[in-house]
Write a protein that holds these residues in place. Sequence first.
Motif, mmCIF file in Angstrom:
data_model
loop_
_atom_site.group_PDB
_atom_site.id
_atom_site.type_symbol
_atom_site.label_atom_id
_atom_site.label_comp_id
_atom_site.label_asym_id
_atom_site.label_seq_id
_atom_site.Cartn_x
_atom_site.Cartn_y
_atom_site.Cartn_z
ATOM 1 N N GLY A 160 3.523 -10.020 -4.342
ATOM 2 C CA GLY A 160 3.250 -9.001 -5.271
ATOM 3 C C GLY A 160 4.320 -7.888 -5.004
ATOM 4 N N LEU A 161 4.725 -7.594 -3.763
ATOM 5 C CA LEU A 161 5.418 -6.638 -3.174
ATOM 6 C C LEU A 161 6.742 -6.458 -4.157
ATOM 7 N N ALA A 162 7.407 -7.431 -4.784
ATOM 8 C CA ALA A 162 8.691 -7.490 -5.605
ATOM 9 C C ALA A 162 8.441 -6.780 -6.816
ATOM 10 N N GLN A 163 7.041 -6.766 -7.337
ATOM 11 C CA GLN A 163 6.597 -6.176 -8.554
ATOM 12 C C GLN A 163 6.367 -4.698 -8.410
ATOM 13 N N LEU A 164 6.420 -4.138 -7.040
ATOM 14 C CA LEU A 164 6.009 -2.663 -7.026
ATOM 15 C C LEU A 164 7.031 -2.017 -6.259
ATOM 16 N N ILE A 165 8.155 -2.385 -6.283
ATOM 17 C CA ILE A 165 9.390 -1.796 -5.745
ATOM 18 C C ILE A 165 10.458 -1.792 -6.781
ATOM 19 N N ASP A 166 11.342 -0.799 -6.947
ATOM 20 C CA ASP A 166 12.367 -0.505 -7.760
ATOM 21 C C ASP A 166 13.860 -1.270 -7.454
ATOM 22 N N GLY A 167 13.931 -1.057 -5.954
ATOM 23 C CA GLY A 167 15.021 -1.667 -5.526
ATOM 24 C C GLY A 167 15.118 -1.951 -3.875
ATOM 25 N N ILE A 168 16.141 -2.545 -3.399
ATOM 26 C CA ILE A 168 16.059 -2.697 -1.873
ATOM 27 C C ILE A 168 17.602 -2.621 -1.509
ATOM 28 N N GLU A 169 17.691 -2.268 -0.249
ATOM 29 C CA GLU A 169 19.118 -2.181 0.178
ATOM 30 C C GLU A 169 19.786 -3.357 0.870
ATOM 31 N N THR A 170 20.761 -3.634 0.127
ATOM 32 C CA THR A 170 21.518 -4.905 0.361
ATOM 33 C C THR A 170 22.560 -4.371 1.408
ATOM 34 N N GLN A 171 23.155 -3.175 1.172
ATOM 35 C CA GLN A 171 24.224 -2.784 1.926
ATOM 36 C C GLN A 171 23.420 -1.446 2.623
ATOM 37 N N ILE A 200 0.967 -1.206 0.168
ATOM 38 C CA ILE A 200 0.048 0.046 -0.025
ATOM 39 C C ILE A 200 0.883 1.268 0.007
ATOM 40 N N SER A 201 1.821 1.213 0.800
ATOM 41 C CA SER A 201 2.903 2.591 0.744
ATOM 42 C C SER A 201 3.617 2.496 -0.561
ATOM 43 N N ALA A 202 3.961 1.609 -1.290
ATOM 44 C CA ALA A 202 4.402 1.572 -2.567
ATOM 45 C C ALA A 202 3.449 2.335 -3.476
ATOM 46 N N ILE A 203 2.276 1.555 -3.561
ATOM 47 C CA ILE A 203 1.424 2.217 -4.570
ATOM 48 C C ILE A 203 0.833 3.693 -4.128
ATOM 49 N N THR A 204 0.930 4.134 -2.927
ATOM 50 C CA THR A 204 0.632 5.469 -2.496
ATOM 51 C C THR A 204 1.666 6.390 -2.964
ATOM 52 N N LEU A 205 2.846 5.968 -2.818
ATOM 53 C CA LEU A 205 4.199 6.642 -3.186
ATOM 54 C C LEU A 205 4.176 6.730 -4.793
ATOM 55 N N ARG A 206 3.861 5.751 -5.445
ATOM 56 C CA ARG A 206 4.003 5.797 -6.792
ATOM 57 C C ARG A 206 2.952 6.623 -7.472
ATOM 58 N N ASP A 207 1.732 6.969 -6.969
ATOM 59 C CA ASP A 207 1.119 7.909 -7.490
ATOM 60 C C ASP A 207 0.849 9.364 -6.836
ATOM 61 N N TRP A 208 1.534 9.416 -5.553
ATOM 62 C CA TRP A 208 1.315 10.681 -4.861
ATOM 63 C C TRP A 208 1.660 11.922 -5.590
ATOM 64 N N GLN A 209 1.161 13.050 -5.429
ATOM 65 C CA GLN A 209 1.157 14.094 -6.355
ATOM 66 C C GLN A 209 1.197 13.796 -8.001
ATOM 67 N N GLY A 210 0.335 12.892 -8.154
ATOM 68 C CA GLY A 210 0.410 12.351 -9.850
ATOM 69 C C GLY A 210 1.309 11.335 -10.078
ATOM 70 N N ALA A 211 1.062 10.645 -10.940
ATOM 71 C CA ALA A 211 1.738 9.450 -11.561
ATOM 72 C C ALA A 211 3.106 10.317 -12.300
ATOM 73 N N GLU A 212 4.447 9.516 -11.838
ATOM 74 C CA GLU A 212 5.735 9.905 -12.457
ATOM 75 C C GLU A 212 6.458 8.728 -12.707
ATOM 76 N N PRO A 213 6.478 8.301 -14.452
ATOM 77 C CA PRO A 213 7.116 7.179 -14.605
ATOM 78 C C PRO A 213 8.565 7.042 -14.229
ATOM 79 N N ASP A 214 9.222 8.064 -13.860
ATOM 80 C CA ASP A 214 10.492 7.848 -13.353
ATOM 81 C C ASP A 214 10.891 7.700 -11.948
ATOM 82 N N ARG A 215 9.652 7.719 -11.170
ATOM 83 C CA ARG A 215 9.742 7.621 -9.903
ATOM 84 C C ARG A 215 10.264 6.658 -9.313
ATOM 85 N N TRP A 216 11.246 6.745 -8.121
ATOM 86 C CA TRP A 216 12.144 5.903 -7.520
ATOM 87 C C TRP A 216 11.419 5.514 -6.552
ATOM 88 N N ILE A 217 11.193 3.933 -6.083
ATOM 89 C CA ILE A 217 10.705 3.452 -4.771
ATOM 90 C C ILE A 217 11.664 2.509 -4.303
#
Length: 845
Positions: A584-595, A541-558
């Motif tokens: 489904g979380l893996a498809q909603l994010i762009d990256g994770i911090e391994t370090q 839900i947080s990822a979806i909220t961020l993706r569309d917050w203030q309008g959809a932005e195709p290059d938005r990073w999450i």
Amino acid sequence: MLNPNPVHIVVRTFACLALLSTTALTAPEAFEVGREQKDQLPRGKEADGIIGDFVLRNNKVEAVISGNLPLRRANMSTFYGLDGITPGCLYDLTLRGANNDQITVFAPAGQRGFVSWVRVAKDGSDGEAVIETVLTAPNNKGVFKRHEYRLRDDWQGIEITTTFRNEGVSSQSVSPEDRWTTFLRTGSAHGIVWADAVNPGDKAGYAYGLVGEVRESSQARSLELKPGQTLSFTRFLAVGHSPAEAIGFVAALRGPVGRVSGRVLDRNGEPIATAEIAVQSLASPSRTNPAAYPDAQGHYSFQLPPGEYELSFSDLGRAAVRNSLTVKAGEDVSIEATMALAAAVNFDIRDDTGKTIPCKVQFRGVEGTPSPNLGPHNRAHGCVDQYHSEKGQFRVALPPGQYEVTVTRGIEYSHLRRTIELKPEETISFAGTLKRLVDTTGWVSADYHNHSTPSGDNTCGTDDRIINLAAEHIEFAPTTEHNRLYDWRPHIEKLGLSEEMQTVPGIELTGSGPHLNSFPFLPELFTQDNGAPVWNPDPRISAITLRDWQGAEPDRWIQINHPDMVHNFIDRNGDGQVDGGFLGLAQLIDGIETQNYRDGEILAGRPFRITQDSAGRESVFYIREFIWLQMLNRGHRYAAMAVNDAHSVYGNGVGSWRMYLPSRSDRPVEIDWRENSRHAKAGRSYLTSGPFLQVQTGDGTLPGGTTRSPGGVILKVKVQCTDWIDIDRVQILVNGRQRKDLNFTRESHPAWFGNGVMKFDRTLSVDLSEDAHLIVVAIGEQHDLSIGFGTSTQARIKPCAYHNPIFVDVDGGGFTPNGDTLGFELPVKKLSVAEARRLLGEAKP
């Protein structure tokens, strides 16, 4: 060492008018802040006023009382929890026009949670301004609670009266204990609580104490109120240029005082604005004494209750001066202190083009000289034994002695190391060139996760964070404050660092579960959290909220920060069974911090290890990097990331981990956040704590890409290191496994490793029988970062670099993950130490 004739004392009588004068300049004011009044909100490091709050001000001070607004809190960390909101509390207090607020919140009687109303009770037109916060009895278990913030002209602080009234039919417990945040140096003197600004150089102090008739009972942590019983008590919260000054204003309301004033000069008669004057009562010595600070002309003044005191005048690079004195009611003691000239080092640090550059200096005492303490750990200009500078020309005062001085600027530049001897009152020069040894043409360094004081869980000034980033040569750093849309660009521009680094406004959306960073956003100034969304415990839900917050932005990073890989992707409910995590979380994010700040464990070869705390208690520690490799084999394709998640400058500062991403321009001012985000989404990045790694296939495929190559692939591997970093091993991971035939060390292949900048430059053949993802790891297993980080905790980190996978399609049917869990079942929660130890012992490589 004491100056033999440092002090001149004059005693005279004065009229004690601590808070009131005979002439008022203007009437006090109380008003609600609307859109037209937002520019009248006071500013400062900790200023948090927004539209809908209330301003209380007179000719001496200005304060903000938080409005009864949805989700109102000064920042994420004022108080945690759903009831951590703080409407009706004092958020800001500074001298009028100084724009130097250093207080996060003063919560009278621990005020937090819902209130019934906050309003202007008196606007000041009759000489008294009052803002009232009320929680009615029906909304508070039968106990009426009111806080009145009162101000009159010439008061250098706010009078706060709290009233509890039990309107119920049974006894109720109430807590009159006040709370304030966030300070590093606090104490109590003469029954008055005081606090210093986190950075003493900001020259602000606060103090509060009970005034009026009710004092003793109202200091208890909990009191019992019988039905119909009322408790009312008043304290005065003062602000000054120092804690000692603020204490004096409160003390004058509680009893007789005398005044101490004077100047601090060097032996040439020049004012010493950087001095600190510690005030110790000889009747009740304390380990932590309040300080006074002189102004630009060396003047200082504060009030004290009658008694015997010792003043200690100190300043970096000068011998201390001490003086005992007697303060009498109604008398003014004038003390002029003369100190030695400061011992100091003038630095002139440039790059190999002759340009002055940001840098970091470390000072280590040698030959019996103790290492210096230059200031608090979260300050750039003097943090423990380091000094971070936004420019190459600067001056650092030091106690006389011998020091090993180390100058660095991140992992691309050379370092300088010299031993100096600094004599009393001597200023010496330290000039040198930091050469850019590592060729990173076409790539820029980035760190996607750092913090400063707007985040609330730290008190590092935003300017200090920016200087820290520049000194460690981070070129792109999105703004990622906790739960607040924020933009570091004005700070970068103010510091003159636009040519050195770039940012983009963003956020870390934070709660008690998964945290997510995202950019870009547009901060909506003077609104709660600058218009940020609200965190949700379900990261999808947080990822979806961020993706569309203030309008959809195709290059938005999450991204997900410091991820709990087991909770997120394997065992969501923590019952010890594999349930797929948040599907489904893996498809909603762009990256994770391994370090994330700590040492890398990409070659650990296991999903967990047994750790032991200082008390000897054992626990299971899950290894994020290994679980990421398991997830890659199950088809996950989000990018791995390296960040510092810095909350300080010394210690948990930036610089140890970073990423490199392609860029059309090598000039930070021309970095395009969209380009950077697109490369990051594609996994086209290297993660490093020191080595600059470059890998591509024979056909030019970079990390994150997919190549078609039957039977195997050619990898071109290059590793560069600056002169204070080294590696001794290169290992290629094939589907996460460490193949012995692809393990190269200085011991096994000495001719393959260099001793200059180029540590490794080989073309390697990787035979493959199935589709595979390939990761090259370059590591210095026998090395660390101690030259670049000294006594800071990052010094223990090993130099390590790796990249996001290159995917190889061997059979031509498209890349297919092999599902290999690398000798271990997917780790789950509720794993006992005994069970973890058994599984580690039974694992098959």
